[in-house]
Design a protein around this motif. Structure first.
Motif, PDB file in Angstrom:
ATOM      1  N   MET A 231      40.948  38.559   6.539  1.00 40.41           N
ATOM      2  CA  MET A 231      40.939  37.124   6.806  1.00 40.41           C
ATOM      3  C   MET A 231      41.053  36.349   5.496  1.00 40.41           C
ATOM      4  O   MET A 231      40.513  36.776   4.482  1.00 40.41           O
ATOM      5  CB  MET A 231      39.635  36.755   7.513  1.00 40.41           C
ATOM      6  N   ILE A 232      41.764  35.242   5.532  1.00 45.37           N
ATOM      7  CA  ILE A 232      41.894  34.386   4.356  1.00 45.37           C
ATOM      8  C   ILE A 232      40.736  33.394   4.389  1.00 45.37           C
ATOM      9  O   ILE A 232      40.699  32.500   5.230  1.00 45.37           O
ATOM     10  CB  ILE A 232      43.250  33.656   4.347  1.00 45.37           C
ATOM     11  N   ALA A 233      39.780  33.541   3.479  1.00 42.27           N
ATOM     12  CA  ALA A 233      38.551  32.739   3.511  1.00 42.27           C
ATOM     13  C   ALA A 233      38.697  31.413   2.785  1.00 42.27           C
ATOM     14  O   ALA A 233      37.944  30.472   3.038  1.00 42.27           O
ATOM     15  CB  ALA A 233      37.393  33.525   2.923  1.00 42.27           C
ATOM     16  N   SER A 234      39.641  31.321   1.842  1.00 39.96           N
ATOM     17  CA  SER A 234      39.835  30.066   1.114  1.00 39.96           C
ATOM     18  C   SER A 234      41.221  30.063   0.495  1.00 39.96           C
ATOM     19  O   SER A 234      41.893  31.097   0.423  1.00 39.96           O
ATOM     20  CB  SER A 234      38.773  29.894   0.018  1.00 39.96           C
TER      21      SER A 234
ATOM     22  N   LEU B 222      40.462  24.593  -0.397  1.00 39.16           N
ATOM     23  CA  LEU B 222      39.993  24.466   0.978  1.00 39.16           C
ATOM     24  C   LEU B 222      39.400  25.788   1.454  1.00 39.16           C
ATOM     25  O   LEU B 222      39.908  26.861   1.113  1.00 39.16           O
ATOM     26  CB  LEU B 222      41.144  24.082   1.916  1.00 39.16           C
ATOM     27  N   TYR B 223      38.325  25.697   2.241  1.00 40.08           N
ATOM     28  CA  TYR B 223      37.812  26.855   2.957  1.00 40.08           C
ATOM     29  C   TYR B 223      38.719  27.019   4.174  1.00 40.08           C
ATOM     30  O   TYR B 223      39.121  26.022   4.777  1.00 40.08           O
ATOM     31  CB  TYR B 223      36.372  26.626   3.390  1.00 40.08           C
ATOM     32  N   THR B 224      39.043  28.246   4.538  1.00 43.64           N
ATOM     33  CA  THR B 224      40.031  28.423   5.596  1.00 43.64           C
ATOM     34  C   THR B 224      39.593  29.400   6.674  1.00 43.64           C
ATOM     35  O   THR B 224      38.702  30.225   6.480  1.00 43.64           O
ATOM     36  CB  THR B 224      41.370  28.920   5.013  1.00 43.64           C
ATOM     37  N   SER B 225      40.276  29.277   7.812  1.00 45.54           N
ATOM     38  CA  SER B 225      40.105  30.190   8.933  1.00 45.54           C
ATOM     39  C   SER B 225      41.495  30.533   9.453  1.00 45.54           C
ATOM     40  O   SER B 225      42.287  29.639   9.758  1.00 45.54           O
ATOM     41  CB  SER B 225      39.273  29.518  10.030  1.00 45.54           C
TER      42      SER B 225
ATOM     43  N   LEU C 217      46.817  28.826   9.862  1.00 48.17           N
ATOM     44  CA  LEU C 217      45.715  28.687   8.918  1.00 48.17           C
ATOM     45  C   LEU C 217      45.124  27.287   9.054  1.00 48.17           C
ATOM     46  O   LEU C 217      45.851  26.293   9.060  1.00 48.17           O
ATOM     47  CB  LEU C 217      46.228  28.911   7.491  1.00 48.17           C
ATOM     48  N   TYR C 218      43.796  27.215   9.174  1.00 45.54           N
ATOM     49  CA  TYR C 218      43.088  25.943   9.306  1.00 45.54           C
ATOM     50  C   TYR C 218      42.199  25.764   8.082  1.00 45.54           C
ATOM     51  O   TYR C 218      41.505  26.698   7.684  1.00 45.54           O
ATOM     52  CB  TYR C 218      42.261  25.916  10.597  1.00 45.54           C
ATOM     53  N   GLY C 219      42.248  24.556   7.489  1.00 43.11           N
ATOM     54  CA  GLY C 219      41.519  24.311   6.249  1.00 43.11           C
ATOM     55  C   GLY C 219      40.436  23.255   6.389  1.00 43.11           C
ATOM     56  O   GLY C 219      40.568  22.313   7.180  1.00 43.11           O
ATOM     57  N   PHE C 220      39.379  23.411   5.570  1.00 44.20           N
ATOM     58  CA  PHE C 220      38.218  22.519   5.635  1.00 44.20           C
ATOM     59  C   PHE C 220      37.700  22.254   4.233  1.00 44.20           C
ATOM     60  O   PHE C 220      37.702  23.149   3.384  1.00 44.20           O
ATOM     61  CB  PHE C 220      37.113  23.154   6.494  1.00 44.20           C
ATOM     62  N   SER C 221      37.220  21.047   3.998  1.00 36.96           N
ATOM     63  CA  SER C 221      36.717  20.707   2.667  1.00 36.96           C
ATOM     64  C   SER C 221      35.324  21.283   2.417  1.00 36.96           C
ATOM     65  O   SER C 221      34.912  21.421   1.279  1.00 36.96           O
ATOM     66  CB  SER C 221      36.720  19.189   2.455  1.00 36.96           C
ATOM     67  N   GLU C 222      34.601  21.638   3.474  1.00 39.45           N
ATOM     68  CA  GLU C 222      33.252  22.199   3.335  1.00 39.45           C
ATOM     69  C   GLU C 222      33.172  23.537   4.067  1.00 39.45           C
ATOM     70  O   GLU C 222      33.739  23.699   5.150  1.00 39.45           O
ATOM     71  CB  GLU C 222      32.201  21.248   3.933  1.00 39.45           C
TER      72      GLU C 222
ATOM     73  N   ASP D 176      30.620  24.695   5.600  1.00 35.81           N
ATOM     74  CA  ASP D 176      29.901  24.487   6.854  1.00 35.81           C
ATOM     75  C   ASP D 176      30.861  24.090   7.974  1.00 35.81           C
ATOM     76  O   ASP D 176      30.729  24.542   9.108  1.00 35.81           O
ATOM     77  CB  ASP D 176      28.816  23.420   6.658  1.00 35.81           C
ATOM     78  N   GLU D 177      31.853  23.245   7.651  1.00 38.30           N
ATOM     79  CA  GLU D 177      32.845  22.847   8.648  1.00 38.30           C
ATOM     80  C   GLU D 177      33.603  24.068   9.153  1.00 38.30           C
ATOM     81  O   GLU D 177      33.816  24.221  10.353  1.00 38.30           O
ATOM     82  CB  GLU D 177      33.845  21.858   8.049  1.00 38.30           C
ATOM     83  N   ARG D 178      34.028  24.920   8.218  1.00 36.52           N
ATOM     84  CA  ARG D 178      34.766  26.129   8.594  1.00 36.52           C
ATOM     85  C   ARG D 178      33.911  27.046   9.475  1.00 36.52           C
ATOM     86  O   ARG D 178      34.374  27.582  10.472  1.00 36.52           O
ATOM     87  CB  ARG D 178      35.207  26.868   7.332  1.00 36.52           C
ATOM     88  N   ASP D 179      32.644  27.194   9.110  1.00 37.55           N
ATOM     89  CA  ASP D 179      31.752  28.067   9.875  1.00 37.55           C
ATOM     90  C   ASP D 179      31.536  27.530  11.292  1.00 37.55           C
ATOM     91  O   ASP D 179      31.568  28.288  12.267  1.00 37.55           O
ATOM     92  CB  ASP D 179      30.410  28.227   9.154  1.00 37.55           C
ATOM     93  N   VAL D 180      31.331  26.219  11.404  1.00 33.74           N
ATOM     94  CA  VAL D 180      31.152  25.602  12.716  1.00 33.74           C
ATOM     95  C   VAL D 180      32.437  25.728  13.536  1.00 33.74           C
ATOM     96  O   VAL D 180      32.405  26.016  14.739  1.00 33.74           O
ATOM     97  CB  VAL D 180      30.721  24.120  12.580  1.00 33.74           C
ATOM     98  N   TYR D 181      33.579  25.567  12.877  1.00 30.27           N
ATOM     99  CA  TYR D 181      34.880  25.709  13.538  1.00 30.27           C
ATOM    100  C   TYR D 181      35.008  27.103  14.162  1.00 30.27           C
ATOM    101  O   TYR D 181      35.405  27.240  15.323  1.00 30.27           O
ATOM    102  CB  TYR D 181      35.986  25.479  12.509  1.00 30.27           C
ATOM    103  N   ASP D 182      34.661  28.123  13.398  1.00 32.81           N
ATOM    104  CA  ASP D 182      34.748  29.495  13.902  1.00 32.81           C
ATOM    105  C   ASP D 182      33.811  29.716  15.085  1.00 32.81           C
ATOM    106  O   ASP D 182      34.177  30.359  16.073  1.00 32.81           O
ATOM    107  CB  ASP D 182      34.424  30.493  12.784  1.00 32.81           C
TER     108      ASP D 182
END
Length: 197
Positions: free
Chosen positions: A1-4, A46-49, A60-65, A67-73
């Motif tokens: 997985m691409i984490a960032s 960006l943190y990514t999922s 690929l979905y990107g987040f500035s935080e 926590d946002e990425r974790d909640v998204y997952d």
């Protein structure tokens, strides 16, 4: 997985950005708030999922935080909530606002999100339980004067609203939150639009 991902931003649209990484142009979908922070020609992190769907190529979905990425997952573990709806949830609510909505069983807050009806809201509350963790007692955002109206309107249009409706909602939100950030005004506008449905 691409984490960032870290790279130079070559393009920003209302729904995604393109980042140049090692000679590749990587398309990263993101919330309007995250996209509003990116500047073409500047470096960004960006943190990514990475999400693989049955019908499309991996996205690929990107987040500035983080926590946002974790909640998204976590949101995608709810049946019927896919990558795009999970992103819409984070476009309307902060991670802490989602935690608060789930904890307090606030269906109305969840149904303000495009694509979330009463049954979906009930399913989110039931299936998530305590998976998101507790909402902090006091969570606030720092307001900055002069939030870019174009970023807010573009974000609303990117989520599927008509431009005329987006502009009207932005103006009403600006009256409610005069010194609001892009994120605060975007959320207020979405709540106004959701109430009119």
């Amino acid at each position: 997985m691409i984490a960032s991902i870290r790279g130079t931003v070559s393009r920003v649209t209302t729904t995604f950005a393109v980042m140049e990484v090692g000679g590749w142009g990587v398309k990263v979908f993101a919330t309007p708030d995250t996209l509003a922070r990116l500047r073409e020609g500047a470096e960004a992190f960006l943190y990514t999922s990475l999400v693989a769907s049955r019908d499309d190529l991996p996205s690929l979905y990107g987040f500035s935080e983080a926590d946002e990425r974790d909640v998204y997952d976590i949101m995608q573990t709810v049946s019927g909530i896919g990558a795009k709806v999970a992103l819409a949830l984070l476009s309307v609510h902060t991670p802490n606002a989602l935690r608060a909505a789930v904890q307090s069983k606030d269906e109305a807050a969840l149904t303000r999100v495009p694509g979330i009806g009463k049954k979906s809201a009930q399913r989110i509350i039931l299936e998530l339980g305590n998976k998101l963790g507790p909402a902090p007692v006091a969570a606030g955002e720092t307001a900055t004067a002069g939030a870019d109206p174009d970023a807010v309107v573009a974000g609303l249009v990117g989520l599927g609203w008509k431009e005329s409706d987006a502009v009207a909602a932005y103006e009403e939100a600006r009256a409610q939150v005069p010194q609001g950030t892009v994120a605060q005004l975007l959320r207020a506008s979405l709540q106004i639009l959701g109430a009119r449905r």
